[in-house]
Design an enzyme around this catalytic site. Sequence first.
Site, mmCIF file in Angstrom:
data_model
loop_
_atom_site.group_PDB
_atom_site.id
_atom_site.type_symbol
_atom_site.label_atom_id
_atom_site.label_comp_id
_atom_site.label_asym_id
_atom_site.label_seq_id
_atom_site.Cartn_x
_atom_site.Cartn_y
_atom_site.Cartn_z
ATOM 1 N N TYR A 196 -7.449 -6.399 -6.058
ATOM 2 C CA TYR A 196 -6.568 -5.298 -6.486
ATOM 3 C C TYR A 196 -5.284 -5.852 -7.102
ATOM 4 C CZ TYR A 196 -4.068 -0.799 -5.929
ATOM 5 O OH TYR A 196 -3.364 0.365 -6.139
ATOM 6 N N SER A 209 0.581 -0.100 -10.125
ATOM 7 C CA SER A 209 0.959 -0.088 -8.702
ATOM 8 C C SER A 209 2.106 -1.069 -8.512
ATOM 9 C CB SER A 209 -0.234 -0.562 -7.854
ATOM 10 O OG SER A 209 0.168 -0.843 -6.529
#
Length: 245
Positions: free
Chosen positions: A140, A127
Site C-alpha cells: 500500500y 493517502s
Amino acid sequence: MTEAALVTGAASGIGRAIAERLVADGWDVLAVDFTPDEDGPGEAFAADLTTREGNRVAVDAALERFGRLDALVPNAGFQHVSPVESFDEDRWDALVALLLTSPFLLARYAWSALRESGNGRIVVVASVHGLVASPFKAGYVSAKHGVLGLVKTLALEGAPTGIRASAVCPGYVRTPLVEEQIADQARAHGMPEERVLEEVLLAPQALKRMLEPSEVADAVAYLLGPRAAVFTGAPLVMDGGWTAR
Ligand SMILES: NC(=O)c1ccc[n+]([C@@H]2O[C@H](COP(=O)([O-])OP(=O)(O)OC[C@H]3O[C@@H](n4cnc5c(N)ncnc54)[C@H](O)[C@@H]3O)[C@@H](O)[C@H]2O)c1
C-alpha cells in the site's frame, strides 16, 4: 453544459461520498466498482480495475454514455496488512495494479477526452501513506508513494493542454476499509482490537479522530471546482497533523 466524471471504487466509503457529492453538484457520474451498487449515486458500472481491459471499458463506457469526460477520480483501493517477510506476492501485485497502474491506465485511455474538454481534471485519492510509511503495509505504502509521482508527471504533461492533476492525502477515514483492518492490525501488533484505533491507527495523528468520507469528498469537489485552478502537480494533505511532526 453538464460535465462528466468517472469515479472508481464508487460503491463504498470515500468513492461513494465523492460520487454523491458530484451528482449533487450537477455532474454526470460513472460510478465504477468491482461490485457496483445499482441504487448508489451516479450510473453504476462494473469493472475489475486491476486489469487493463477493466480500465479501458470503464473509460469507453463513460464516453459512450455522456459523450464527454471532464474528470477522473481514481479512488478504488484496498489494504493488505502483513510483515514483509510473509507479504503475499499476489496481494503486492494486486495493490500495485489497483492503486498505481489503474490511475495510469485511466489517464492514458481518457487523455484525449480530457484534452478535448479544455478543462480536464484528475484527482487521485492517495493517502498520508503516499508521504510517510507505517509498518506492515509495504504494498500500500509503495503504491501510494508511486501514484504521487504519477500525479506530478500528469500535471507537467497536461498543463499545456489545460489538464490538471492533483491528489488528496487523507489520514484515517471512517470506511469499511479501515474497519476491516483493525482485526488485521491487532494480529500483526499482537494487541486486542479495542486498543488498535487509539494506540496504532490514530497514534501518529495530532487530531484524535477519523475523517468522515464527506470531508474527503468536499476536498475533491474543491479541487475539481473553479476556485482550484492553480492546484496541479501536488497533493492536498488532510492528515489531521500526521506529517506535522
Ligand atoms: N479509509 C481510509 O482511512 C483511507 C485513508 C486514506 C486513503 N484511503 C484511500 O481511499 C480510497 C477508498 O478507500 P475506502 O476507505 O473508501 O475503501 P472501501 O473499501 O470503503 O471502498 C473501496 C471500493 O473499491 C472497490 N474496489 C476494490 N477493488 C476493486 C477493483 N479491483 N476494481 C474496482 N473496484 C474495486 C471496492 O469494491 C469498494 O467499493 C482507497 O484508495 C484508499 O487507499 C482510505
